[in-house]
Design a protein around this motif. Structure first.
Motif, PDB file in Angstrom:
ATOM      1  N   SER A 104     -37.408 -11.417  11.503  1.00 43.66           N
ATOM      2  CA  SER A 104     -37.183 -11.163  10.081  1.00 43.66           C
ATOM      3  C   SER A 104     -36.588  -9.771   9.893  1.00 43.66           C
ATOM      4  CB  SER A 104     -38.501 -11.256   9.319  1.00 43.66           C
ATOM      5  OG  SER A 104     -39.353 -10.174   9.687  1.00 43.66           O
ATOM      6  N   PRO A 105     -35.902  -9.525   8.789  1.00 49.12           N
ATOM      7  CA  PRO A 105     -35.339  -8.192   8.525  1.00 49.12           C
ATOM      8  C   PRO A 105     -36.394  -7.089   8.567  1.00 49.12           C
ATOM      9  CG  PRO A 105     -34.394  -9.787   7.014  1.00 49.12           C
ATOM     10  CD  PRO A 105     -35.497 -10.496   7.744  1.00 49.12           C
ATOM     11  N   GLY A 106     -37.594  -7.394   8.037  1.00 54.11           N
ATOM     12  CA  GLY A 106     -38.653  -6.391   8.043  1.00 54.11           C
ATOM     13  C   GLY A 106     -39.097  -6.032   9.447  1.00 54.11           C
ATOM     14  N   LEU A 107     -39.242  -7.034  10.303  1.00 49.40           N
ATOM     15  CA  LEU A 107     -39.653  -6.792  11.684  1.00 49.40           C
ATOM     16  C   LEU A 107     -38.547  -6.086  12.461  1.00 49.40           C
ATOM     17  CD1 LEU A 107     -41.887  -7.141  13.714  1.00 49.40           C
ATOM     18  CD2 LEU A 107     -41.080  -9.470  14.167  1.00 49.40           C
ATOM     19  N   ALA A 108     -37.306  -6.484  12.205  1.00 52.97           N
ATOM     20  CA  ALA A 108     -36.173  -5.814  12.854  1.00 52.97           C
ATOM     21  C   ALA A 108     -36.115  -4.348  12.449  1.00 52.97           C
ATOM     22  CB  ALA A 108     -34.868  -6.521  12.483  1.00 52.97           C
ATOM     23  N   GLY A 109     -36.373  -4.061  11.168  1.00 53.37           N
ATOM     24  CA  GLY A 109     -36.376  -2.676  10.695  1.00 53.37           C
ATOM     25  C   GLY A 109     -37.472  -1.855  11.341  1.00 53.37           C
ATOM     26  N   LEU A 110     -38.651  -2.458  11.521  1.00 54.95           N
ATOM     27  CA  LEU A 110     -39.764  -1.759  12.173  1.00 54.95           C
ATOM     28  C   LEU A 110     -39.405  -1.413  13.608  1.00 54.95           C
ATOM     29  CD1 LEU A 110     -42.713  -0.771  12.302  1.00 54.95           C
ATOM     30  CD2 LEU A 110     -43.361  -3.123  12.896  1.00 54.95           C
ATOM     31  N   LEU A 111     -38.800  -2.358  14.335  1.00 60.59           N
ATOM     32  CA  LEU A 111     -38.410  -2.112  15.724  1.00 60.59           C
ATOM     33  C   LEU A 111     -37.332  -1.032  15.809  1.00 60.59           C
ATOM     34  CD1 LEU A 111     -38.349  -5.791  17.054  1.00 60.59           C
ATOM     35  CD2 LEU A 111     -40.031  -4.018  17.588  1.00 60.59           C
ATOM     36  N   ALA A 112     -36.446  -1.006  14.825  1.00 59.14           N
ATOM     37  CA  ALA A 112     -35.409   0.029  14.792  1.00 59.14           C
ATOM     38  C   ALA A 112     -36.039   1.415  14.630  1.00 59.14           C
ATOM     39  CB  ALA A 112     -34.426  -0.247  13.661  1.00 59.14           C
ATOM     40  N   GLN A 113     -37.065   1.509  13.794  1.00 68.43           N
ATOM     41  CA  GLN A 113     -37.768   2.788  13.610  1.00 68.43           C
ATOM     42  C   GLN A 113     -38.442   3.236  14.904  1.00 68.43           C
ATOM     43  OE1 GLN A 113     -40.496   2.487  10.308  1.00 68.43           O
ATOM     44  NE2 GLN A 113     -38.933   1.683   8.921  1.00 68.43           N
ATOM     45  N   VAL A 114     -39.079   2.292  15.590  1.00 65.74           N
ATOM     46  CA  VAL A 114     -39.750   2.607  16.851  1.00 65.74           C
ATOM     47  C   VAL A 114     -38.721   3.071  17.876  1.00 65.74           C
ATOM     48  CG1 VAL A 114     -41.105   1.674  18.772  1.00 65.74           C
ATOM     49  CG2 VAL A 114     -41.624   0.983  16.424  1.00 65.74           C
ATOM     50  N   TYR A 115     -37.589   2.388  17.924  1.00 66.41           N
ATOM     51  CA  TYR A 115     -36.527   2.745  18.868  1.00 66.41           C
ATOM     52  C   TYR A 115     -36.005   4.153  18.601  1.00 66.41           C
ATOM     53  CZ  TYR A 115     -32.212   2.448  21.580  1.00 66.41           C
ATOM     54  OH  TYR A 115     -31.202   2.691  22.479  1.00 66.41           O
ATOM     55  N   ASP A 116     -35.738   4.467  17.343  1.00 64.48           N
ATOM     56  CA  ASP A 116     -35.231   5.799  16.992  1.00 64.48           C
ATOM     57  C   ASP A 116     -36.242   6.892  17.332  1.00 64.48           C
ATOM     58  OD1 ASP A 116     -32.905   4.666  16.064  1.00 64.48           O
ATOM     59  OD2 ASP A 116     -33.544   4.622  13.971  1.00 64.48           O
ATOM     60  N   ARG A 117     -37.518   6.584  17.194  1.00 60.67           N
ATOM     61  CA  ARG A 117     -38.560   7.570  17.464  1.00 60.67           C
ATOM     62  C   ARG A 117     -38.731   7.826  18.962  1.00 60.67           C
ATOM     63  NH1 ARG A 117     -42.259   5.199  14.802  1.00 60.67           N
ATOM     64  NH2 ARG A 117     -43.540   4.323  16.463  1.00 60.67           N
ATOM     65  N   ARG A 118     -38.557   6.796  19.764  1.00 65.45           N
ATOM     66  CA  ARG A 118     -38.808   6.937  21.209  1.00 65.45           C
ATOM     67  C   ARG A 118     -37.557   7.195  22.038  1.00 65.45           C
ATOM     68  NH1 ARG A 118     -42.478   1.598  22.283  1.00 65.45           N
ATOM     69  NH2 ARG A 118     -44.179   2.028  20.805  1.00 65.45           N
ATOM     70  N   SER A 119     -36.389   6.697  21.578  1.00 68.20           N
ATOM     71  CA  SER A 119     -35.156   6.748  22.376  1.00 68.20           C
ATOM     72  C   SER A 119     -35.403   6.192  23.776  1.00 68.20           C
ATOM     73  CB  SER A 119     -34.630   8.181  22.462  1.00 68.20           C
ATOM     74  OG  SER A 119     -34.301   8.673  21.189  1.00 68.20           O
ATOM     75  N   PRO A 120     -35.866   4.950  23.877  1.00 71.40           N
ATOM     76  CA  PRO A 120     -36.254   4.386  25.174  1.00 71.40           C
ATOM     77  C   PRO A 120     -35.063   3.941  26.022  1.00 71.40           C
ATOM     78  CG  PRO A 120     -36.459   2.729  23.497  1.00 71.40           C
ATOM     79  CD  PRO A 120     -36.050   3.985  22.787  1.00 71.40           C
ATOM     80  N   LYS A 121     -35.344   3.705  27.299  1.00 69.82           N
ATOM     81  CA  LYS A 121     -34.360   3.135  28.208  1.00 69.82           C
ATOM     82  C   LYS A 121     -34.437   1.611  28.110  1.00 69.82           C
ATOM     83  CE  LYS A 121     -34.830   7.000  31.442  1.00 69.82           C
ATOM     84  NZ  LYS A 121     -35.241   7.412  32.810  1.00 69.82           N
ATOM     85  N   PRO A 122     -33.368   0.912  28.533  1.00 71.54           N
ATOM     86  CA  PRO A 122     -33.350  -0.555  28.399  1.00 71.54           C
ATOM     87  C   PRO A 122     -34.531  -1.259  29.061  1.00 71.54           C
ATOM     88  CG  PRO A 122     -31.157   0.252  28.893  1.00 71.54           C
ATOM     89  CD  PRO A 122     -32.081   1.428  29.023  1.00 71.54           C
ATOM     90  N   ASP A 123     -35.009  -0.732  30.203  1.00 71.31           N
ATOM     91  CA  ASP A 123     -36.103  -1.394  30.923  1.00 71.31           C
ATOM     92  C   ASP A 123     -37.484  -0.980  30.423  1.00 71.31           C
ATOM     93  OD1 ASP A 123     -34.483  -2.916  32.566  1.00 71.31           O
ATOM     94  OD2 ASP A 123     -34.377  -1.385  34.129  1.00 71.31           O
ATOM     95  N   ASP A 124     -37.551  -0.059  29.482  1.00 67.72           N
ATOM     96  CA  ASP A 124     -38.853   0.365  28.950  1.00 67.72           C
ATOM     97  C   ASP A 124     -39.480  -0.766  28.144  1.00 67.72           C
ATOM     98  OD1 ASP A 124     -38.567   2.827  30.079  1.00 67.72           O
ATOM     99  OD2 ASP A 124     -38.061   3.868  28.217  1.00 67.72           O
ATOM    100  N   LEU A 125     -40.809  -0.795  28.158  1.00 70.41           N
ATOM    101  CA  LEU A 125     -41.537  -1.802  27.379  1.00 70.41           C
ATOM    102  C   LEU A 125     -41.471  -1.472  25.891  1.00 70.41           C
ATOM    103  CD1 LEU A 125     -44.743  -2.163  29.592  1.00 70.41           C
ATOM    104  CD2 LEU A 125     -42.907  -3.842  29.359  1.00 70.41           C
ATOM    105  N   VAL A 126     -41.305  -2.503  25.084  1.00 67.11           N
ATOM    106  CA  VAL A 126     -41.296  -2.309  23.637  1.00 67.11           C
ATOM    107  C   VAL A 126     -42.700  -1.982  23.147  1.00 67.11           C
ATOM    108  CG1 VAL A 126     -40.791  -3.389  21.403  1.00 67.11           C
ATOM    109  CG2 VAL A 126     -39.342  -3.882  23.383  1.00 67.11           C
ATOM    110  N   PHE A 127     -43.695  -2.617  23.754  1.00 69.23           N
ATOM    111  CA  PHE A 127     -45.092  -2.421  23.342  1.00 69.23           C
ATOM    112  C   PHE A 127     -45.940  -1.991  24.540  1.00 69.23           C
ATOM    113  CE2 PHE A 127     -43.372  -6.040  20.797  1.00 69.23           C
ATOM    114  CZ  PHE A 127     -43.216  -5.350  19.595  1.00 69.23           C
ATOM    115  N   PRO A 128     -45.813  -0.740  24.974  1.00 72.07           N
ATOM    116  CA  PRO A 128     -46.600  -0.275  26.120  1.00 72.07           C
ATOM    117  C   PRO A 128     -48.049   0.001  25.730  1.00 72.07           C
ATOM    118  CG  PRO A 128     -45.357   1.547  25.214  1.00 72.07           C
ATOM    119  CD  PRO A 128     -44.938   0.316  24.437  1.00 72.07           C
TER     120      PRO A 128
END
Length: 304
Positions: A199-223
């Motif tokens: 959903s757009p809301g869930l996609a937006g939440l994941l975008a916020q998490v991504y911007d905050r962490r700046s993770p690598k492609p192989d990093d876990l989304v939910f560590p």
């Protein structure tokens, strides 16, 4: 029961240990499977202290009865299947009798009917999410809980999710792996990969998490809070149970987030086949399990 001709004298527990080592070497065992094999072995040691070639249908039946008094029906069936497989493997190797005393015992167990787990109501879901979001100890789990309620994924599938599995814009997630007991990565329960539209809301939440962490492609989304893969057992015992107790909401396992997501999607008029595809459900099982939720309406065109 007479000993078979030239039968090898070996105790039941010793035989099952050798069988376990054989399976582990030949096929490999997940942590969950190792736990089942060890559990079965502990019961064999306690209640089947005889030589393997002396186990007849009577002894096997008595052991099955003991199992049903000490473990769940499901676990009893699993242990009896393991013992049947063990005796089949050992028949020629240790010259056991041709007839397998364990054959058919698991099929005789008819699990007691249980009450279906109720999905969380919309109000309860909102309360749970707000509680995780505001809790200073468990707010780390907030994105994960949002994802579980919003995608219908199994806990292990969410725990295995890596950033490379998300599309650009975080509108879809590739679900093809799962993590068992916090560290063993394997294919999903069905062995099939699928794509889940977020959903757009869930996609937006994941975008916020991504911007905050700046993770690598192989990093876990939910560590896990301190890194590494998240353990379903630790999450359930510490965060999940604590939050539900505090809110006064009847306890249901974290797996109920999946049941809740599917139930609300169907009740909202979603196409059952699409729900089954995205949730990784067998369509026939979905129709059987959620028949009361699927909206009953005419599918035919009205011409007049």
């Amino acid at each position: 029961m007479k000993r078979g001709k030239n039968a090898t004298i070996i105790g039941c527990s010793d035989l099952f240990e050798r069988f376990t080592r054989h399976i582990a070497k030949d096929k490999g065992l997940s942590p969950g499977s190792i736990h089942r094999y060890k559990g079965c072995l502990s019961h064999v040691r306690r209640s089947l202290d005889v030589d393997a070639d002396l186990v007849d249908q009577r002894r096997a039946g008595n052991f099955a009865s003991i199992l049903r008094e000490t473990v769940s029906d499901r676990t009893a069936k699993e242990y009896l299947w393991l013992l049947e497989s063990c005796w089949n493997w050992a028949k020629d190797k240790y010259r056991l009798a041709d007839s397998n005393p364990w054959q058919g015992l698991a099929a005789k167990i008819r699990p007691h009917s249980t009450q279906k787990v109720k999905p969380f109501t919309e109000g309860e879901v909102i309360e749970i999410l707000e509680a995780f979001k505001s809790d200073r100890h468990y707010r780390h789990y907030y994105p994960m809980v949002c994802f579980l309620f919003g995608s219908g994924c199994r806990f292990g599938e969410a725990a295995a999710l890596q950033w490379k599995h998300l599309s650009q814009g975080f509108s879809t997630a590739w679900i093809g792996e799962t993590i068992s007991r916090g560290h063993h990565r394997r294919t999903t329960k069905t062995g099939k990969a699928r794509e889940v539209v977020l959903s757009p809301g869930l996609a937006g939440l994941l975008a916020q998490v991504y911007d905050r962490r700046s993770p690598k492609p192989d990093d876990l989304v939910f560590p896990a809070p301190h890194g590494g893969s998240m353990s379903d057992q630790l999450f359930r015992k510490r965060a999940w149970k604590t939050i539900l107790d505090r809110l006064g909401i009847d306890y249901r396992k974290p797996y109920s987030t999946r049941h809740t997501a599917v139930s609300h999607a169907l009740a909202n008029g979603a196409n059952p086949l699409m729900v089954a595809t995205q949730a990784g459900h067998n369509p026939a099982i979905l129709y059987k399990s959620y028949a009361s939720v699927i909206e009953n309406r005419s599918i035919f065109v009205e011409f007049s």
